[in-house]
Scaffold this motif. Structure first.
Motif, PDB file in Angstrom:
ATOM      1  N   ILE A 167      49.716  41.571  19.751  1.00 48.44           N
ATOM      2  CA  ILE A 167      48.201  40.313  19.691  1.00 48.44           C
ATOM      3  C   ILE A 167      47.873  39.667  18.735  1.00 48.44           C
ATOM      4  O   ILE A 167      47.646  38.357  18.482  1.00 48.44           O
ATOM      5  CB  ILE A 167      47.515  40.545  21.448  1.00 48.44           C
ATOM      6  CG1 ILE A 167      47.993  40.981  21.997  1.00 48.44           C
ATOM      7  CG2 ILE A 167      46.749  39.742  20.587  1.00 48.44           C
ATOM      8  CD1 ILE A 167      46.684  41.321  23.142  1.00 48.44           C
ATOM      9  N   LYS A 191      52.067  40.286  29.527  1.00 49.67           N
ATOM     10  CA  LYS A 191      49.868  39.231  29.518  1.00 49.67           C
ATOM     11  C   LYS A 191      49.773  39.178  27.763  1.00 49.67           C
ATOM     12  O   LYS A 191      49.547  38.332  27.279  1.00 49.67           O
ATOM     13  CB  LYS A 191      49.417  41.111  29.299  1.00 49.67           C
ATOM     14  CG  LYS A 191      47.596  40.514  29.533  1.00 49.67           C
ATOM     15  CD  LYS A 191      47.048  41.688  29.445  1.00 49.67           C
ATOM     16  CE  LYS A 191      45.461  41.282  29.792  1.00 49.67           C
ATOM     17  NZ  LYS A 191      44.325  42.706  29.992  1.00 49.67           N
ATOM     18  N   ARG A 195      49.017  35.019  25.879  1.00 51.35           N
ATOM     19  CA  ARG A 195      48.479  35.393  25.006  1.00 51.35           C
ATOM     20  C   ARG A 195      48.652  34.912  24.131  1.00 51.35           C
ATOM     21  O   ARG A 195      48.150  33.907  22.979  1.00 51.35           O
ATOM     22  CB  ARG A 195      47.330  36.873  24.582  1.00 51.35           C
ATOM     23  CG  ARG A 195      46.626  37.206  25.866  1.00 51.35           C
ATOM     24  CD  ARG A 195      45.755  38.629  25.512  1.00 51.35           C
ATOM     25  NE  ARG A 195      44.678  38.371  24.932  1.00 51.35           N
ATOM     26  CZ  ARG A 195      44.111  39.223  23.943  1.00 51.35           C
ATOM     27  NH1 ARG A 195      44.373  40.489  24.427  1.00 51.35           N
ATOM     28  NH2 ARG A 195      43.016  38.652  23.436  1.00 51.35           N
ATOM     29  N   THR A 198      49.519  31.257  24.342  1.00 53.02           N
ATOM     30  CA  THR A 198      48.146  30.380  25.540  1.00 53.02           C
ATOM     31  C   THR A 198      48.229  29.743  23.503  1.00 53.02           C
ATOM     32  O   THR A 198      47.410  28.996  22.792  1.00 53.02           O
ATOM     33  CB  THR A 198      47.211  31.181  25.917  1.00 53.02           C
ATOM     34  OG1 THR A 198      47.648  31.391  27.123  1.00 53.02           O
ATOM     35  CG2 THR A 198      46.064  29.930  25.848  1.00 53.02           C
TER      36      THR A 198
END
Length: 210
Positions: A167, A191, A195, A198
């Motif tokens: 991330i 997930k 992230r 996005t």
């Protein structure tokens, strides 16, 4: 002049020794000490800030990477450089690192200060790097020069990288391609992928995760 020449020869000798020991590390003798190899790799990754000032960030980073078993490719050249003693000796400003292949190398967080001054790196491969972990990814993602230049990144079979480290890569704002494979530490791939996408709409994200 003599002092500089002597220092250069000493560094070549040390690098040759380091590469020999690193080769032995890949097939350590029975009863080999993990603690010893960890100490030795920490020595390989030590940052010599005076060396960076003397020869420039690209040359100093090249020496670090090759000493640890990685390869580099320079801007304007097709060939990968992997032999420390074969590093180019021409004008220092000519050889700018464009790509880094750290496959099976022993680079670790301690050496990442070498990356700060690199302005032309577009591609990095971390493949089967036992010392690459979340803190390395976080450190990498905060380097302003890499935020501007890095386009492609591969992270494969690095068992110490988790969702947190992946991330963190969203700070690499110009990243166009990211390949993630065989990362057992990544537990929430959907997930984590969401992230990243996005934060980086232009990113082509290729996953090969269980």
């Amino acid at each position: 002049m003599t002092d500089k020449h002597g220092k250069g020869e000493t560094m070549k000798l040390l690098a040759k020794t380091a590469q020999t020991l690193y080769a032995l590390q890949k097939t350590p003798p029975p009863g080999g000490s993990r603690q010893f190899w960890g100490w030795l790799n920490a020595v390989f990754n030590k940052v010599d800030y005076e060396r960076i000032k003397a020869v420039g960030p690209d040359r100093a980073a090249s020496e670090w990477l090759l000493r640890c078993g990685a390869k580099v490719r320079y801007q304007g050249f097709d060939r990968w450089q992997h032999d420390y003693n074969g590093l180019p000796t021409g004008p220092l400003g000519r050889y700018k690192i464009q790509a880094i292949d750290a496959t099976e190398s022993c680079i670790m967080y301690r050496g990442f200060d070498h990356l700060d001054g690199l302005k032309h790196v577009e591609e990095i491969k971390f493949n089967r790097c036992m010392y690459i972990e979340d803190t390395c990814m976080e450190r990498l993602s905060k380097i302003e020069n890499l935020q501007a230049s890095l386009r492609r990144l591969e992270l494969v079979s690095c068992g110490n990288v988790t969702d947190r480290g992946v991330i963190a890569l969203h700070h690499l704002r110009n990243l166009d391609y990211l390949f993630l494979s065989d990362l057992p530490g990544v537990k929430e791939k959907e997930k984590t992928a969401e992230r990243l996408q996005t934060a980086l709409p232009q990113l082509v994200l290729e996953l090969d995760l269980p």
